[in-house]
Write a protein that holds these residues in place. Sequence first.
Motif, PDB file in Angstrom:
ATOM      1  N   PRO A   1      -4.776   0.276   7.145  1.00 24.94           N
ATOM      2  CA  PRO A   1      -5.946   0.639   6.348  1.00 24.94           C
ATOM      3  C   PRO A   1      -5.605   1.332   5.020  1.00 24.94           C
ATOM      4  O   PRO A   1      -6.322   1.177   4.038  1.00 24.94           O
ATOM      5  CB  PRO A   1      -6.723   1.586   7.262  1.00 24.94           C
ATOM      6  CG  PRO A   1      -6.258   1.283   8.634  1.00 24.94           C
ATOM      7  CD  PRO A   1      -4.839   0.814   8.496  1.00 24.94           C
ATOM      8  N   ALA A   2      -4.507   2.045   4.971  1.00 27.02           N
ATOM      9  CA  ALA A   2      -4.132   2.741   3.742  1.00 27.02           C
ATOM     10  C   ALA A   2      -3.888   1.746   2.603  1.00 27.02           C
ATOM     11  O   ALA A   2      -4.286   1.984   1.456  1.00 27.02           O
ATOM     12  CB  ALA A   2      -2.888   3.588   3.969  1.00 27.02           C
ATOM     13  N   PHE A   3      -3.262   0.629   2.918  1.00 23.87           N
ATOM     14  CA  PHE A   3      -3.010  -0.364   1.877  1.00 23.87           C
ATOM     15  C   PHE A   3      -4.287  -1.089   1.459  1.00 23.87           C
ATOM     16  O   PHE A   3      -4.382  -1.593   0.344  1.00 23.87           O
ATOM     17  CB  PHE A   3      -1.937  -1.355   2.324  1.00 23.87           C
ATOM     18  CG  PHE A   3      -0.575  -0.747   2.399  1.00 23.87           C
ATOM     19  CD1 PHE A   3       0.055  -0.272   1.262  1.00 23.87           C
ATOM     20  CD2 PHE A   3       0.076  -0.625   3.615  1.00 23.87           C
ATOM     21  CE1 PHE A   3       1.310   0.307   1.325  1.00 23.87           C
ATOM     22  CE2 PHE A   3       1.330  -0.048   3.690  1.00 23.87           C
ATOM     23  CZ  PHE A   3       1.947   0.418   2.537  1.00 23.87           C
ATOM     24  N   GLY A   4      -5.265  -1.128   2.352  1.00 20.59           N
ATOM     25  CA  GLY A   4      -6.575  -1.664   1.979  1.00 20.59           C
ATOM     26  C   GLY A   4      -7.224  -0.824   0.895  1.00 20.59           C
ATOM     27  O   GLY A   4      -7.832  -1.348  -0.051  1.00 20.59           O
ATOM     28  N   TRP A   5      -7.082   0.500   1.008  1.00 17.16           N
ATOM     29  CA  TRP A   5      -7.615   1.401  -0.016  1.00 17.16           C
ATOM     30  C   TRP A   5      -6.887   1.194  -1.345  1.00 17.16           C
ATOM     31  O   TRP A   5      -7.511   1.120  -2.404  1.00 17.16           O
ATOM     32  CB  TRP A   5      -7.488   2.855   0.435  1.00 17.16           C
ATOM     33  CG  TRP A   5      -7.657   3.842  -0.683  1.00 17.16           C
ATOM     34  CD1 TRP A   5      -6.685   4.596  -1.255  1.00 17.16           C
ATOM     35  CD2 TRP A   5      -8.867   4.149  -1.368  1.00 17.16           C
ATOM     36  NE1 TRP A   5      -7.214   5.361  -2.258  1.00 17.16           N
ATOM     37  CE2 TRP A   5      -8.560   5.111  -2.357  1.00 17.16           C
ATOM     38  CE3 TRP A   5     -10.173   3.718  -1.258  1.00 17.16           C
ATOM     39  CZ2 TRP A   5      -9.514   5.645  -3.218  1.00 17.16           C
ATOM     40  CZ3 TRP A   5     -11.129   4.253  -2.118  1.00 17.16           C
ATOM     41  CH2 TRP A   5     -10.793   5.194  -3.078  1.00 17.16           C
ATOM     42  N   VAL A   6      -5.591   1.069  -1.292  1.00 13.30           N
ATOM     43  CA  VAL A   6      -4.802   0.843  -2.508  1.00 13.30           C
ATOM     44  C   VAL A   6      -5.211  -0.480  -3.151  1.00 13.30           C
ATOM     45  O   VAL A   6      -5.377  -0.565  -4.372  1.00 13.30           O
ATOM     46  CB  VAL A   6      -3.286   0.873  -2.206  1.00 13.30           C
ATOM     47  CG1 VAL A   6      -2.476   0.564  -3.448  1.00 13.30           C
ATOM     48  CG2 VAL A   6      -2.880   2.225  -1.628  1.00 13.30           C
ATOM     49  N   MET A   7      -5.409  -1.504  -2.347  1.00 19.31           N
ATOM     50  CA  MET A   7      -5.852  -2.803  -2.869  1.00 19.31           C
ATOM     51  C   MET A   7      -7.218  -2.681  -3.534  1.00 19.31           C
ATOM     52  O   MET A   7      -7.442  -3.253  -4.604  1.00 19.31           O
ATOM     53  CB  MET A   7      -5.924  -3.838  -1.751  1.00 19.31           C
ATOM     54  CG  MET A   7      -4.616  -4.469  -1.409  1.00 19.31           C
ATOM     55  SD  MET A   7      -4.007  -5.536  -2.711  1.00 19.31           S
ATOM     56  CE  MET A   7      -5.147  -6.893  -2.579  1.00 19.31           C
TER      57      MET A   7
ATOM     58  N   SER B   1       3.112   7.282   0.500  1.00 16.35           N
ATOM     59  CA  SER B   1       3.253   7.909   1.825  1.00 16.35           C
ATOM     60  C   SER B   1       3.143   6.899   2.961  1.00 16.35           C
ATOM     61  O   SER B   1       3.544   7.206   4.095  1.00 16.35           O
ATOM     62  CB  SER B   1       2.216   9.019   2.002  1.00 16.35           C
ATOM     63  OG  SER B   1       0.916   8.467   1.984  1.00 16.35           O
ATOM     64  N   SER B   2       2.635   5.708   2.686  1.00 20.21           N
ATOM     65  CA  SER B   2       2.483   4.697   3.732  1.00 20.21           C
ATOM     66  C   SER B   2       3.673   3.749   3.832  1.00 20.21           C
ATOM     67  O   SER B   2       3.736   2.943   4.755  1.00 20.21           O
ATOM     68  CB  SER B   2       1.217   3.873   3.483  1.00 20.21           C
ATOM     69  OG  SER B   2       0.081   4.709   3.502  1.00 20.21           O
ATOM     70  N   VAL B   3       4.588   3.824   2.899  1.00 16.94           N
ATOM     71  CA  VAL B   3       5.756   2.943   2.917  1.00 16.94           C
ATOM     72  C   VAL B   3       6.707   3.423   4.001  1.00 16.94           C
ATOM     73  O   VAL B   3       7.118   4.577   4.009  1.00 16.94           O
ATOM     74  CB  VAL B   3       6.472   2.927   1.543  1.00 16.94           C
ATOM     75  CG1 VAL B   3       7.753   2.118   1.600  1.00 16.94           C
ATOM     76  CG2 VAL B   3       5.543   2.390   0.475  1.00 16.94           C
ATOM     77  N   THR B   4       7.018   2.532   4.937  1.00 15.43           N
ATOM     78  CA  THR B   4       7.959   2.868   5.998  1.00 15.43           C
ATOM     79  C   THR B   4       9.073   1.826   6.028  1.00 15.43           C
ATOM     80  O   THR B   4       8.858   0.670   5.682  1.00 15.43           O
ATOM     81  CB  THR B   4       7.266   2.892   7.377  1.00 15.43           C
ATOM     82  OG1 THR B   4       6.694   1.615   7.619  1.00 15.43           O
ATOM     83  CG2 THR B   4       6.203   3.965   7.440  1.00 15.43           C
TER      84      THR B   4
END
Length: 168
Positions: free
Chosen positions: A63-69, A123-126
């Motif tokens: 979901p975090a990358f959805g916000w970034v998108m 912070s979401s990059v793993t």
Amino acid sequence: RPRSHTVTTSSSSFTANLSASSSTLAYDREFLRTVPGLLMVTETVLGLLVWTLIAGTEYFLYPAFGWVMFVAVFYWVLTVFFLIIYMTMTYTRIPQVPWTMVGLCFNGSAFVLYLIAAIVDASSVTNDLNNHNYNSWAASSFFAFVVTSCYAGNTYFSFISWQSRTLQ
């Protein structure tokens, strides 16, 4: 016997205004030579890169990358819209809109939301062993911070313009 006819033609004010206004649509080449113009082009190019790097991955699982998108695509579309308005000098034809205030609100909100999105992105990059999206996400995070700094610069110039009440 032949009859004489007189034909009188006139144009309405609507067609006169339409033809006059369509011929005055200009292209402002000087805008791209200003710092705000260069920042806007950079925001467009790098903003496209941010959302393209994320869109090429399985971002929908996080979901975090959805916000970034959302932030990246939303502000990319609006930046392209404003770039066209400034390059065609459309803002001079719509004087009822307070363009300096609109620019300040747009750039200020873009700066704040892009900063949040860049922090969320970073912070979401793993680096999981099975995660083949790592490089794309890391690159998108870097470019998100660069775009954020461009919006910060444009916010500064918009504030200066708003403060002096002049159009750029």
